[in-house]
Design a protein around this motif. Structure first.
Motif, PDB file in Angstrom:
ATOM      1  N   SER A 217      -1.599   2.432  -4.399  1.00 17.26           N
ATOM      2  CA  SER A 217      -2.016   2.279  -6.055  1.00 17.26           C
ATOM      3  C   SER A 217      -3.372   2.230  -5.900  1.00 17.26           C
ATOM      4  N   GLY A 239       0.337   1.223 -10.469  1.00 15.46           N
ATOM      5  CA  GLY A 239       0.212  -0.230  -9.795  1.00 15.46           C
ATOM      6  C   GLY A 239       0.961  -1.284 -10.199  1.00 15.46           C
ATOM      7  N   GLY A 418       4.415  -0.123  -7.237  1.00 20.17           N
ATOM      8  CA  GLY A 418       3.213   0.064  -7.629  1.00 20.17           C
ATOM      9  C   GLY A 418       2.935   1.497  -7.914  1.00 20.17           C
ATOM     10  N   THR A 419       3.866   2.486  -7.287  1.00 21.24           N
ATOM     11  CA  THR A 419       3.957   3.815  -7.488  1.00 21.24           C
ATOM     12  C   THR A 419       5.445   4.134  -7.777  1.00 21.24           C
ATOM     13  N   SER A 448       5.770   2.067  -1.593  1.00 19.56           N
ATOM     14  CA  SER A 448       5.273   2.187  -2.998  1.00 19.56           C
ATOM     15  C   SER A 448       6.292   2.788  -3.959  1.00 19.56           C
TER      16      SER A 448
END
Lengths: 479, 75
Positions: A217, A239, A418-419, A448
């Motif tokens: 992120s 994020g 986050g992603t 993520s």
């Protein structure tokens, strides 16, 4: 091939098709898959072969919200990444972890568990695991689940020789991609920092970032800021939806028969809710770790008593010159609700040695999770009593609605989201193939991309997703 | 003496020791804790649940002092 600096790598005149950032479980697995398919890949590892304070310092950051670990102790920045301090606990996310839950917003993946199951034999080889065994229902509400305590493969150690011998894989140590440059369709290059100074820009046809559940992120946020949205064109969710596995002591238990459940070498057995119970109570997934204290005979009796009358048990154990704890401890780790407000931001005041803003993590546990903790223990306790398997006591602070203790495990050091993967560009960053929305040549590997956290340790699922992404890219990329 | 009898004998001996020292060594709070604990422990001696003449279900799950118990545990 392994190089100790970007300077040394340049002299080898290696022509990569793919530039992969990070050599942890995801990065190493994808690199091996691409290399085996004859695709030349360069792996940039920010750290060296061994731990160093200088490298680790790049991971310092700040947290805002609930108590959490210092960010430089919760991950590792050298070859093999955080597998270097991984405990080795293995389990794949449950099928229901991939499904949307009407009572928990923003749950559900664009893929199902069936999409990663074909890779599980490969994952078993990589992580050196025994057979996965099916869950065992002990009631309509509770499953006895398998959590394999593996030998904890250190990816840097296990695969160093193989990577060094490979003609298609070049690992470049001490080389940190500080930012990606992009034009809104493609990543055009990565700016590098190697051995303490700027080292120019590397180009490749494809870029894959596997730098961890916080750094992925951070890298994309910083790159996007520097390139005016040219790296993640749809950045609304970038994020965001960051998750952990909060972990606390939930109480204790007296068991009717201490050999009822097979325990592992640490005298531990694990329990989770059935999908039906989660739906009925509208709670999230959780894992109860039951730790039996291996006391025989009269010591067991006193330890049982220690659960209900600790002062008396302490006096009794003193008479035996022993120090006995309650006979079975219960620890609970649970799935976090994916919340956009739990997010990684770039620090506005603090940068690392290469001038990149450090991570500022905003993280809080939600009321739904608190209910999951209490109702989960009640479910487990009810099953134990109904089946006469034992009796469970819920810790006072949970039953009384008290604050979370500050002196316990806190969380699992599992950085997810986050992603996240998805189809809605406002609520996700990558598609079902881990490709960044709107970009032709940028992919993300690692936890993520998780949409939900489930209750179990993420490395097994990370490795399965990495095998899947490696397979996908092997078909997409032509040499 | 078989293992079950041996274990039972141990338990009886321990409980006698506990009782004889109650007044001298144990606080009021501890006595209360023990009063809560001991009926629960009796379960594990495999005593049959006593059916309630008032029709109260002995298998009903109740929460007492954080413990998740069957009502019959409190009998």
């Amino acid at each position: 091939m392994i190089f100790d600096s970007y300077e040394a790598y340049k002299q080898a005149s290696f022509k990569p098709k793919v530039c992969l950032l990070g050599s942890g479980p995801a990065g190493t697995t994808i690199a091996r898959k691409l290399g085996a398919a004859g695709i030349p890949v360069v792996v940039l590892e920010a750290g060296s072969r061994e731990f160093s304070d200088e490298s680790q310092d790049f991971y310092r950051g700040a947290t805002v919200g609930d108590d959490y670990f210092d960010l430089d102790i919760t991950r590792l920045r050298f070859m093999g990444g955080s597998s270097n301090h991984w405990a080795g606990w293995c389990r794949v996310l449950d099928s229901q972890d991939f499904e949307p839950k009407a009572w928990a917003p923003d749950t559900g993946w664009p893929i199902s568990r069936a999409d990663i199951e074909p890779y599980l034999p490969e994952v078993r080889d990589i992580l050196e695991l025994p057979d996965f065994r099916p869950d065992v229902p002990i009631s309509d509400d509770i499953r006895w689940v398998q959590l394999i305590k593996s030998g904890a493969v250190r990816f840097g150690e296990k695969f160093a020789d193989e990577l060094d011998r490979s003609k298609n894989i070049a690992v470049v140590l001490n080389t940190y991609a500080t930012e990606l440059a992009g034009d809104g369709r493609r990543v055009t290059g990565a700016k590098l920092w190697s051995n303490g100074e700027g080292a120019g820009t590397i180009t490749a046809d494809y870029f894959i970032t596997c730098t961890g559940g916080l750094e992925n992120s951070k890298l994309l946020l910083w790159s996007n800021q520097r390139s005016n949205g040219g790296v993640v064109p749809n950045a609304a969710a970038l994020g965001r939806y960051w998750m952990e596995h909060p972990t606390f002591e939930g109480g204790n238990a007296i068991l009717t028969n201490y050999s009822e459940f097979e325990v592992d070498a640490s005298n531990e057995a694990f329990f989770s809710p059935t999908p039906a119970a989660m739906e009925r109570l509208q709670i999230l997934n959780f894992g109860i770790r039951l730790i039996e204290m291996p006391y025989p005979n009269v010591k067991r009796l006193i330890a049982d008593l220690a659960c209900t009358a600790p002062t008396m048990a302490e006096w009794m154990s003193d008479q035996l010159s022993q120090r006995l704890r309650c006979a079975a401890q219960l620890y609970v780790a649970w799935e976090q609700a994916p919340l956009a407000s739990n997010q990684i931001e770039l620090s506005k005041t603090d940068v690392d040695h290469a001038g990149v803003p450090r991570v500022e993590l905003h993280w809080k546990k939600s009321p739904l999770e608190r209910r999951t903790l209490l109702e989960g223990l009640r479910l487990f306790g009810t099953t134990m009593a109904q089946k006469n398997l034992g009796r469970v006591r819920i810790a006072d602070w949970i039953g009384n609605g008290g604050d979370y203790p500050t002196n316990e495990e806190t969380a699992g050091h599992h950085h997810m989201g986050g992603t996240r993967m998805g189809t809605d560009v406002l609520k996700s960053v990558v598609d079902a193939n881990c490709k960044v929305h709107g970009m032709d040549n940028l992919y993300v590997g690692g936890s993520s991309v998780f949409c939900t956290s489930g209750q179990c340790n993420p490395t097994t699922t990370i490795t399965a997703l990495a095998c899947r992404l490696g397979d996908h890219l092997s078909k997409v990329i032509t040499v | 003496m078989c293992a079950v009898q041996e274990r039972h004998a141990y338990r009886v001996r321990i409980e006698r020791r506990v009782m004889s020292n109650f007044i001298k060594k144990i606080s009021r709070r501890t006595i209360m804790q023990a009063l809560i604990a001991l009926p629960a422990l009796s379960l594990f001696r495999n005593q049959p649940a006593v059916s309630d003449p008032n029709g109260i279900d002995p298998d009903e799950i109740v929460e007492v002092n954080g413990w998740i118990l069957r009502r019959s545990d409190l009998a």
